[in-house]
Design a protein around this motif. Sequence first.
Motif, PDB file in Angstrom:
ATOM      1  N   CYS A 135      24.404  41.033  36.155  1.00 42.06           N
ATOM      2  CA  CYS A 135      25.464  40.055  36.030  1.00 42.06           C
ATOM      3  C   CYS A 135      26.813  41.094  35.558  1.00 42.06           C
ATOM      4  N   ALA A 136      27.729  40.183  35.927  1.00 38.77           N
ATOM      5  CA  ALA A 136      28.917  40.720  35.146  1.00 38.77           C
ATOM      6  C   ALA A 136      29.923  39.590  34.900  1.00 38.77           C
ATOM      7  N   VAL A 137      31.072  39.985  34.107  1.00 40.81           N
ATOM      8  CA  VAL A 137      31.862  38.918  33.390  1.00 40.81           C
ATOM      9  C   VAL A 137      33.209  39.243  33.768  1.00 40.81           C
ATOM     10  N   ARG A 138      34.041  38.600  34.539  1.00 37.02           N
ATOM     11  CA  ARG A 138      35.455  38.482  34.849  1.00 37.02           C
ATOM     12  C   ARG A 138      36.159  37.456  34.601  1.00 37.02           C
ATOM     13  N   TYR A 139      37.326  37.552  34.193  1.00 34.95           N
ATOM     14  CA  TYR A 139      38.310  36.235  33.684  1.00 34.95           C
ATOM     15  C   TYR A 139      39.658  36.607  34.148  1.00 34.95           C
ATOM     16  N   PHE A 140      40.298  35.507  34.136  1.00 31.70           N
ATOM     17  CA  PHE A 140      41.996  35.424  33.975  1.00 31.70           C
ATOM     18  C   PHE A 140      42.451  34.511  33.180  1.00 31.70           C
ATOM     19  N   SER A 141      43.187  35.267  32.236  1.00 30.47           N
ATOM     20  CA  SER A 141      43.919  34.386  31.061  1.00 30.47           C
ATOM     21  C   SER A 141      45.203  34.826  30.731  1.00 30.47           C
ATOM     22  N   ARG A 142      45.992  33.782  30.683  1.00 30.16           N
ATOM     23  CA  ARG A 142      47.587  34.106  30.317  1.00 30.16           C
ATOM     24  C   ARG A 142      47.783  34.135  28.919  1.00 30.16           C
ATOM     25  N   THR A 143      46.917  33.325  28.218  1.00 32.86           N
ATOM     26  CA  THR A 143      47.440  33.100  26.934  1.00 32.86           C
ATOM     27  C   THR A 143      46.224  33.328  25.748  1.00 32.86           C
ATOM     28  N   GLY A 144      45.007  33.912  26.399  1.00 29.65           N
ATOM     29  CA  GLY A 144      44.245  34.268  25.568  1.00 29.65           C
ATOM     30  C   GLY A 144      42.777  33.599  25.170  1.00 29.65           C
ATOM     31  N   ASN A 145      43.182  32.415  25.578  1.00 27.02           N
ATOM     32  CA  ASN A 145      42.037  31.362  25.440  1.00 27.02           C
ATOM     33  C   ASN A 145      40.746  31.502  26.200  1.00 27.02           C
ATOM     34  N   THR A 146      41.022  31.911  27.599  1.00 27.93           N
ATOM     35  CA  THR A 146      39.681  32.213  28.411  1.00 27.93           C
ATOM     36  C   THR A 146      39.301  33.659  27.999  1.00 27.93           C
ATOM     37  N   LYS A 147      40.064  34.349  27.633  1.00 30.28           N
ATOM     38  CA  LYS A 147      39.462  35.774  27.326  1.00 30.28           C
ATOM     39  C   LYS A 147      38.748  35.656  25.961  1.00 30.28           C
ATOM     40  N   LYS A 148      38.845  34.786  24.965  1.00 34.15           N
ATOM     41  CA  LYS A 148      38.104  34.624  23.903  1.00 34.15           C
ATOM     42  C   LYS A 148      36.718  34.090  24.192  1.00 34.15           C
ATOM     43  N   VAL A 149      36.518  33.229  25.409  1.00 35.46           N
ATOM     44  CA  VAL A 149      35.385  32.861  25.857  1.00 35.46           C
ATOM     45  C   VAL A 149      34.446  33.877  26.746  1.00 35.46           C
ATOM     46  N   ALA A 150      35.197  34.696  27.540  1.00 38.22           N
ATOM     47  CA  ALA A 150      34.651  35.857  28.086  1.00 38.22           C
ATOM     48  C   ALA A 150      34.203  36.641  27.060  1.00 38.22           C
ATOM     49  N   GLU A 151      34.698  37.092  26.078  1.00 39.43           N
ATOM     50  CA  GLU A 151      34.314  37.943  24.982  1.00 39.43           C
ATOM     51  C   GLU A 151      32.879  37.429  24.435  1.00 39.43           C
ATOM     52  N   ALA A 152      32.825  36.224  24.309  1.00 44.72           N
ATOM     53  CA  ALA A 152      31.546  35.804  23.767  1.00 44.72           C
ATOM     54  C   ALA A 152      30.472  35.491  24.715  1.00 44.72           C
ATOM     55  N   LYS A 177      27.004  44.910  43.725  1.00 43.08           N
ATOM     56  CA  LYS A 177      26.443  43.508  43.971  1.00 43.08           C
ATOM     57  C   LYS A 177      25.734  43.097  42.515  1.00 43.08           C
ATOM     58  N   VAL A 178      26.235  41.708  42.481  1.00 42.78           N
ATOM     59  CA  VAL A 178      25.467  41.199  40.940  1.00 42.78           C
ATOM     60  C   VAL A 178      25.045  40.074  41.217  1.00 42.78           C
ATOM     61  N   ASP A 179      23.780  39.564  40.757  1.00 45.02           N
ATOM     62  CA  ASP A 179      23.170  38.284  40.958  1.00 45.02           C
ATOM     63  C   ASP A 179      24.090  37.051  40.476  1.00 45.02           C
ATOM     64  N   VAL A 180      24.556  37.519  39.203  1.00 47.30           N
ATOM     65  CA  VAL A 180      25.494  36.249  38.536  1.00 47.30           C
ATOM     66  C   VAL A 180      26.754  36.738  38.187  1.00 47.30           C
ATOM     67  N   LEU A 181      27.900  36.165  38.686  1.00 50.13           N
ATOM     68  CA  LEU A 181      29.237  36.516  38.233  1.00 50.13           C
ATOM     69  C   LEU A 181      29.595  35.411  37.394  1.00 50.13           C
ATOM     70  N   PHE A 182      29.827  35.843  35.979  1.00 49.09           N
ATOM     71  CA  PHE A 182      30.325  34.666  35.108  1.00 49.09           C
ATOM     72  C   PHE A 182      31.992  35.048  35.356  1.00 49.09           C
ATOM     73  N   LEU A 183      32.671  33.883  35.851  1.00 52.11           N
ATOM     74  CA  LEU A 183      34.018  33.876  36.201  1.00 52.11           C
ATOM     75  C   LEU A 183      34.835  32.882  35.493  1.00 52.11           C
ATOM     76  N   GLY A 184      35.660  33.447  34.657  1.00 51.09           N
ATOM     77  CA  GLY A 184      36.534  32.296  33.853  1.00 51.09           C
ATOM     78  C   GLY A 184      37.990  32.329  34.178  1.00 51.09           C
ATOM     79  N   SER A 185      38.310  30.896  34.088  1.00 53.76           N
ATOM     80  CA  SER A 185      39.700  30.809  34.709  1.00 53.76           C
ATOM     81  C   SER A 185      40.172  29.341  33.840  1.00 53.76           C
ATOM     82  N   ALA A 186      41.454  29.165  33.909  1.00 57.60           N
ATOM     83  CA  ALA A 186      42.015  28.107  33.426  1.00 57.60           C
ATOM     84  C   ALA A 186      43.275  27.559  34.377  1.00 57.60           C
TER      85      ALA A 186
END
Length: 135
Positions: free
Chosen positions: A3-20, A39-48
């Motif tokens: 797995c991998a974790v990627r996110y886009f965050s302008r205000t830091g809210n989604t970043k906090k969740v990504a870090e958890a 290649k990853v089986d699961v991509l945890f992808l964060g957005s707002a």
Amino acid sequence: MTCAVRYFSRTGNTKKVAEAISAAVGVPAETTESPLTEKVDVLFLGSAVYAAGVDAAIQEFIKANADHIGAIANFSTTALLTSTWPQVKKIADANGVKMLEKEFHCKGKFTAIHSSRPNEKDLAEAAAFAEAVLS
């Protein structure tokens, strides 16, 4: 399962969740500026939601990395909408990427609205979501 974790965050809210989520699954949380290198089986992808839509960076990331993504596990923070899942699903479908039905969403701080979110309970629930996806 990889797995991998990627996110886009302008205000830091989604970043906090990504870090958890990152702490729960044991891989670094990185912004969508960091492409997938394998290649990853699961991509945890964060957005707002910004002005009623997800940022173009999410669309660009999925398009550029589609061949490296087994499935997307969506997570999001929003002030008013219930989730970014429907919008991300459209982008994933257009790029031939599978979306998991399971997702995580919590409120995010926006000016004075939801000023304490995401909170510790939200972050614990995000970690539990990630663990459930991988189990």
